[in-house]
Design an enzyme around this catalytic site. Structure first.
Site, PDB file in Angstrom:
ATOM      1  CG  ASP A 135      -3.001  -1.971  -2.784  1.00  0.00           C
ATOM      2  OD1 ASP A 135      -2.087  -2.570  -2.198  1.00  0.00           O
ATOM      3  OD2 ASP A 135      -4.192  -2.051  -2.433  1.00  0.00           O
ATOM      4  NE  ARG A 185       1.275  -5.210   0.371  1.00  0.00           N
ATOM      5  CZ  ARG A 185       0.167  -4.469   0.335  1.00  0.00           C
ATOM      6  NH1 ARG A 185      -0.498  -4.309  -0.813  1.00  0.00           N
ATOM      7  NH2 ARG A 185      -0.289  -3.878   1.430  1.00  0.00           N
TER       8      ARG A 185
END
Length: 309
Positions: A135, A185
């Site tokens: 992340d 992502r």
């Protein structure tokens, strides 16, 4: 102004105490968080996978204060990955890791500790037969996170990374990371950033997201389209078609509890649809950022407070 206030509240111990002690809070949080415990995260994963969706699990814990706590978070991920392997879910579920949770911000050897702990998690994922995505947090961590990702990819080339479209640097980062085998992502971004490094208005952020999508879809990697925006979902599908991508060469991602009907629609249409599923006791910061991202989430929360109070 509202978004800024909510993001500030996500860092306030006083507001955290008030929210956590409010009786209906946990019932409301269940919309966005699978639960406090590992078994609850695994159970929610089973339900999502049975519906045709895939999952990426986030063990919530961002306020890491020492090396022992960072190692404990890495161990929690190892236990999670073992559970995914033992339950046969690893083929459809991976994990998402915040490097801050495994030591990145520690004042002494933080990046080294984070790299070592992330390597442990990646090895556990490899042993389980699944993958890891790193992340991204606020812009001050981007260079550090990408540097750690480059180190890890030498041994784990499938490692995914997150890029945030509202950062002015992201289009260039997409070009650097769109090579064969690269998993990226792309999301809009959830942190309050200064104008010097990030686009501010919705239109500018949307345009930046589309530019990033164009780069990733035209590249040789595996784009992960993280958005709940119907326009972005439609554009992503069009770009995939124009670049002659089949449904196995990219995926859509959405947060647990947000637009579940659309998640099912995309999955039933033959797309890969992955749900970002958080679990764990440190849910407060995650929950407040979800409120900040979408006014509808805040309306849902306030309505529930009014009816349950």
């Amino acid at each position: 102004m509202l978004r800024s206030a909510l993001l500030a509240a996500s860092r306030s111990p006083q507001v955290r105490t008030m929210v956590e002690k409010f009786p209906p809070t946990h019932a409301i949080v269940e919309r966005f968080v699978a639960g406090d415990r590992l078994d609850q995260g695994v159970s929610a994963t089973e339900t999502l996978v049975a519906s045709g969706r895939k999952v990426t699990l986030d063990h919530l814990g961002e306020d890491t204060k020492d090396a022992d706590q960072a190692a404990g978070t890495a161990l929690a991920y190892e236990h999670l990955l073992t559970a995914l392997k033992d339950t046969g879910l690893a083929a459809d579920a991976e994990v998402s890791v915040k490097l801050s949770a495994v030591g990145q911000f520690l004042p002494v050897d933080g990046e080294k500790i984070a790299l070592e702990n992330a390597r442990r998690i990646c090895q556990a994922a490899a042993d389980a037969g699944t993958t890891v995505t790193l992340d991204m947090e606020d812009h001050t961590t981007t260079d550090s996170t990408l540097a750690i990702a480059r180190e890890l990819r030498a041994d784990f080339p499938w490692l995914g990374v997150v890029l945030q479209a509202y950062l002015r640097r992201t289009e260039a980062d997409c070009r650097d990371l769109s090579g064969a085998g690269s998993r990226v992502r792309i999301c809009k971004g959830a942190y309050k950033e200064p104008e010097s490094v990030a686009f501010q208005g919705k239109r500018d952020v949307d345009l930046a997201y589309v530019r990033a999508l164009k780069v990733l879809m035209a590249g040789e990697g595996y784009p992960m389209v993280a958005s709940h925006d119907p326009n972005m979902i439609k554009i992503a599908g069009q770009l995939a078609e124009w670049n002659k991508r089949d449904t196995t060469s990219f995926e859509y991602q959405m947060l647990f509890g947000i637009r579940p009907e659309e998640q099912l629609r995309l999955a039933e249409a033959g797309n890969t649809m992955r749900v970002y599923l958080p679990y764990g006791q440190e849910w407060y910061g995650y929950f407040m950022r979800r409120l900040a991202e979408r006014p509808a989430n805040l309306t849902f929360f306030l309505r529930a407070m009014a009816t349950r109070g």
